[in-house]
Design a protein around this motif. Structure first.
Motif, PDB file in Angstrom:
ATOM      1  N   ILE A 192      23.673 -52.287  33.536  1.00  0.00           N
ATOM      2  CA  ILE A 192      24.043 -53.390  34.620  1.00  0.00           C
ATOM      3  C   ILE A 192      23.959 -53.095  35.930  1.00  0.00           C
ATOM      4  O   ILE A 192      23.591 -53.759  36.771  1.00  0.00           O
ATOM      5  N   GLY A 193      25.046 -51.928  36.170  1.00  0.00           N
ATOM      6  CA  GLY A 193      25.235 -51.646  37.614  1.00  0.00           C
ATOM      7  C   GLY A 193      24.193 -51.279  38.429  1.00  0.00           C
ATOM      8  O   GLY A 193      23.931 -51.337  39.466  1.00  0.00           O
ATOM      9  N   LEU A 194      23.060 -50.452  37.530  1.00  0.00           N
ATOM     10  CA  LEU A 194      21.985 -49.906  38.288  1.00  0.00           C
ATOM     11  C   LEU A 194      21.114 -50.866  38.700  1.00  0.00           C
ATOM     12  O   LEU A 194      20.504 -51.141  39.825  1.00  0.00           O
ATOM     13  N   ASP A 195      20.777 -52.011  37.806  1.00  0.00           N
ATOM     14  CA  ASP A 195      20.154 -53.050  37.958  1.00  0.00           C
ATOM     15  C   ASP A 195      20.824 -54.069  39.320  1.00  0.00           C
ATOM     16  O   ASP A 195      20.005 -54.501  40.070  1.00  0.00           O
ATOM     17  N   LEU A 196      22.209 -54.232  39.239  1.00  0.00           N
ATOM     18  CA  LEU A 196      22.555 -54.975  40.364  1.00  0.00           C
ATOM     19  C   LEU A 196      22.525 -54.250  41.562  1.00  0.00           C
ATOM     20  O   LEU A 196      22.159 -55.085  42.661  1.00  0.00           O
ATOM     21  N   GLY A 201      19.219 -54.252  47.136  1.00  0.00           N
ATOM     22  CA  GLY A 201      18.630 -53.662  47.824  1.00  0.00           C
ATOM     23  C   GLY A 201      18.977 -52.227  48.011  1.00  0.00           C
ATOM     24  O   GLY A 201      18.402 -51.403  48.712  1.00  0.00           O
ATOM     25  N   PHE A 202      19.931 -51.636  47.224  1.00  0.00           N
ATOM     26  CA  PHE A 202      20.258 -50.198  47.443  1.00  0.00           C
ATOM     27  C   PHE A 202      19.246 -49.325  46.612  1.00  0.00           C
ATOM     28  O   PHE A 202      18.804 -49.740  45.724  1.00  0.00           O
ATOM     29  N   ASN A 203      19.372 -48.136  47.024  1.00  0.00           N
ATOM     30  CA  ASN A 203      18.515 -47.308  46.392  1.00  0.00           C
ATOM     31  C   ASN A 203      18.936 -46.669  45.096  1.00  0.00           C
ATOM     32  O   ASN A 203      19.943 -45.944  44.986  1.00  0.00           O
ATOM     33  N   THR A 235      24.162 -37.324  29.338  1.00  0.00           N
ATOM     34  CA  THR A 235      23.726 -38.292  28.399  1.00  0.00           C
ATOM     35  C   THR A 235      23.673 -39.514  29.607  1.00  0.00           C
ATOM     36  O   THR A 235      22.543 -40.258  29.644  1.00  0.00           O
ATOM     37  N   ARG A 236      24.556 -39.650  30.436  1.00  0.00           N
ATOM     38  CA  ARG A 236      24.503 -41.039  31.465  1.00  0.00           C
ATOM     39  C   ARG A 236      23.269 -40.611  32.297  1.00  0.00           C
ATOM     40  O   ARG A 236      22.610 -41.481  32.919  1.00  0.00           O
ATOM     41  N   ILE A 237      23.211 -39.397  33.070  1.00  0.00           N
ATOM     42  CA  ILE A 237      22.026 -39.023  33.965  1.00  0.00           C
ATOM     43  C   ILE A 237      20.822 -39.476  33.018  1.00  0.00           C
ATOM     44  O   ILE A 237      19.785 -39.768  33.781  1.00  0.00           O
ATOM     45  N   GLU A 238      20.361 -38.908  32.012  1.00  0.00           N
ATOM     46  CA  GLU A 238      19.436 -39.017  31.106  1.00  0.00           C
ATOM     47  C   GLU A 238      18.926 -40.662  30.827  1.00  0.00           C
ATOM     48  O   GLU A 238      17.922 -41.097  31.135  1.00  0.00           O
ATOM     49  N   ASP A 239      19.950 -41.357  30.604  1.00  0.00           N
ATOM     50  CA  ASP A 239      19.897 -42.886  30.507  1.00  0.00           C
ATOM     51  C   ASP A 239      19.376 -43.372  31.848  1.00  0.00           C
ATOM     52  O   ASP A 239      18.578 -44.497  31.671  1.00  0.00           O
ATOM     53  N   LEU A 240      20.142 -43.191  32.775  1.00  0.00           N
ATOM     54  CA  LEU A 240      20.033 -43.665  34.251  1.00  0.00           C
ATOM     55  C   LEU A 240      18.582 -43.374  34.696  1.00  0.00           C
ATOM     56  O   LEU A 240      17.730 -44.227  34.994  1.00  0.00           O
ATOM     57  N   GLN A 241      17.940 -42.338  34.491  1.00  0.00           N
ATOM     58  CA  GLN A 241      16.585 -41.729  34.783  1.00  0.00           C
ATOM     59  C   GLN A 241      15.673 -42.355  34.033  1.00  0.00           C
ATOM     60  O   GLN A 241      14.518 -42.984  34.589  1.00  0.00           O
ATOM     61  N   ALA A 242      15.904 -42.911  32.639  1.00  0.00           N
ATOM     62  CA  ALA A 242      15.063 -43.614  31.985  1.00  0.00           C
ATOM     63  C   ALA A 242      14.714 -45.027  32.486  1.00  0.00           C
ATOM     64  O   ALA A 242      13.747 -45.706  32.197  1.00  0.00           O
ATOM     65  N   LEU A 244      15.363 -45.842  35.641  1.00  0.00           N
ATOM     66  CA  LEU A 244      15.173 -45.842  37.090  1.00  0.00           C
ATOM     67  C   LEU A 244      13.904 -46.704  37.461  1.00  0.00           C
ATOM     68  O   LEU A 244      13.758 -47.280  38.474  1.00  0.00           O
ATOM     69  N   PRO A 245      12.681 -46.414  36.884  1.00  0.00           N
ATOM     70  CA  PRO A 245      11.249 -47.113  37.239  1.00  0.00           C
ATOM     71  C   PRO A 245      11.508 -48.619  37.300  1.00  0.00           C
ATOM     72  O   PRO A 245      11.043 -49.044  38.110  1.00  0.00           O
ATOM     73  N   HIS A 246      12.405 -49.123  36.229  1.00  0.00           N
ATOM     74  CA  HIS A 246      12.544 -50.590  36.281  1.00  0.00           C
ATOM     75  C   HIS A 246      13.349 -51.116  37.424  1.00  0.00           C
ATOM     76  O   HIS A 246      13.077 -51.947  38.072  1.00  0.00           O
ATOM     77  N   ALA A 247      14.494 -50.277  37.635  1.00  0.00           N
ATOM     78  CA  ALA A 247      15.328 -50.415  38.708  1.00  0.00           C
ATOM     79  C   ALA A 247      14.785 -50.231  40.194  1.00  0.00           C
ATOM     80  O   ALA A 247      15.007 -51.241  41.380  1.00  0.00           O
ATOM     81  N   LEU A 248      13.964 -49.293  40.154  1.00  0.00           N
ATOM     82  CA  LEU A 248      12.902 -49.279  41.462  1.00  0.00           C
ATOM     83  C   LEU A 248      12.304 -50.494  41.852  1.00  0.00           C
ATOM     84  O   LEU A 248      11.850 -50.767  43.052  1.00  0.00           O
ATOM     85  N   GLN A 249      11.481 -50.883  40.860  1.00  0.00           N
ATOM     86  CA  GLN A 249      10.838 -52.090  40.915  1.00  0.00           C
ATOM     87  C   GLN A 249      11.772 -53.220  41.403  1.00  0.00           C
ATOM     88  O   GLN A 249      11.301 -54.118  42.327  1.00  0.00           O
TER      89      GLN A 249
END
Length: 265
Positions: A192-196, A201-203, A235-242, A244-249
């Motif tokens: 949720i935080g990554l999407d928010l 507009g944050f990276n 585990t956290r970093i792996e999940d975030l990286q997975a 990430l493509p959606h979040a970058l969009q």
């Protein structure tokens, strides 16, 4: 006959309680949350007022503006006015409470390199609130009646009941007790935080950098309260990286819509 009638009434009452307590998290997961949101908001407000009385508040205007700038951008994605306080505390910690309250420790501000890294933490903590994790775990661990009783207990955080209450809200470390969110809750808050942060507009790629920095800091002598209740860094970093493509969009859409936060540390 009387017993059968009583049992049927009890069954109906339990069924109604269960159905009215069901909710859905932002990630689509079914939750059981007994307490009215207004009660949790009241607890969050009381706990935050206690903290402001007991912990030193930073008078550094630049740091405070840095945090508020980031929080305002994220808050626009979830709605409402959020109160933000920077606490003078060297630990690497931040938290968000029901009732739209956010606290950030100066130690965390010192750690981050830029707005995006702090946005990753703030987005994560707001994610806990948006997903009603405090309500859910109070309902799971204490039950409806005990949960309601905890509302008053927050006003006395030094008592055993008060410490349990504030720990369930997610700030137990402030009083020497930590009742960690489950790994499931942490994972949801991360997503949720990554999407928010991306929608604001944050990276989102900086979230991975942030957790790498936190992992490195946790190996030193300084206490890292924020990490003491969280899943493994790997585990956290792996999940975030997975994700990430959606979040970058989402970030690209935000930038196209004119969202380009400039929060200077």
């Amino acid at each position: 006959m009387m017993i059968d009638r009583y049992l049927k009434s009890l069954y109906v009452l339990l069924l109604v309680s269960f159905l009215t307590a069901c909710a859905t998290s932002p990630m689509g997961r079914t939750q059981l949350a007994f307490l009215p949101d207004a009660e949790l908001d009241s607890m969050g407000l009381q706990a935050f007022e206690n903290l402001k009385k007991e912990k030193p508040i930073s008078r550094n205007a630049r740091e405070t503006e840095f945090v508020r700038c980031i929080t305002s951008a994220i808050a626009r994605e979830v709605g409402g006015e959020w109160e933000v306080v920077v606490f003078e505390d060297a630990s690497l910690n931040a938290f968000a409470l029901p009732g739209r309250k956010i606290g950030v420790h100066t130690g965390l501000i010192d750690l981050v390199d830029n707005q995006d890294q702090l946005a990753a933490v703030i987005g994560h903590e707001v994610g806990h609130v948006m997903a009603r994790h405090s309500n859910e775990r109070m309902s799971q661990q204490m039950g409806a009646q005990a949960g309601i009783a905890l509302v008053q207990a927050v006003a006395a955080p030094q008592t055993a009941m008060g410490q349990t209450a504030v720990s369930l809200l997610g700030i137990g470390a402030e009083y020497g007790i930590i009742m960690p969110f489950s790994r499931l809750h942490e994972s949801e808050a991360d997503m949720i935080g990554l999407d928010l942060m991306a929608k604001a507009g944050f990276n989102p790629a900086e979230s991975v950098t942030l957790w790498l920095k936190m992992a490195q800091a946790s190996q030193g002598p300084r206490p890292v309260e924020f990490l003491s209740t969280h899943p493994s860094h790997e585990t956290r970093i792996e999940d975030l990286q997975a994700r990430l493509p959606h979040a970058l969009q989402l970030q690209q859409q935000a930038i196209a819509a004119g969202k380009n936060p400039r929060c200077a540390k």
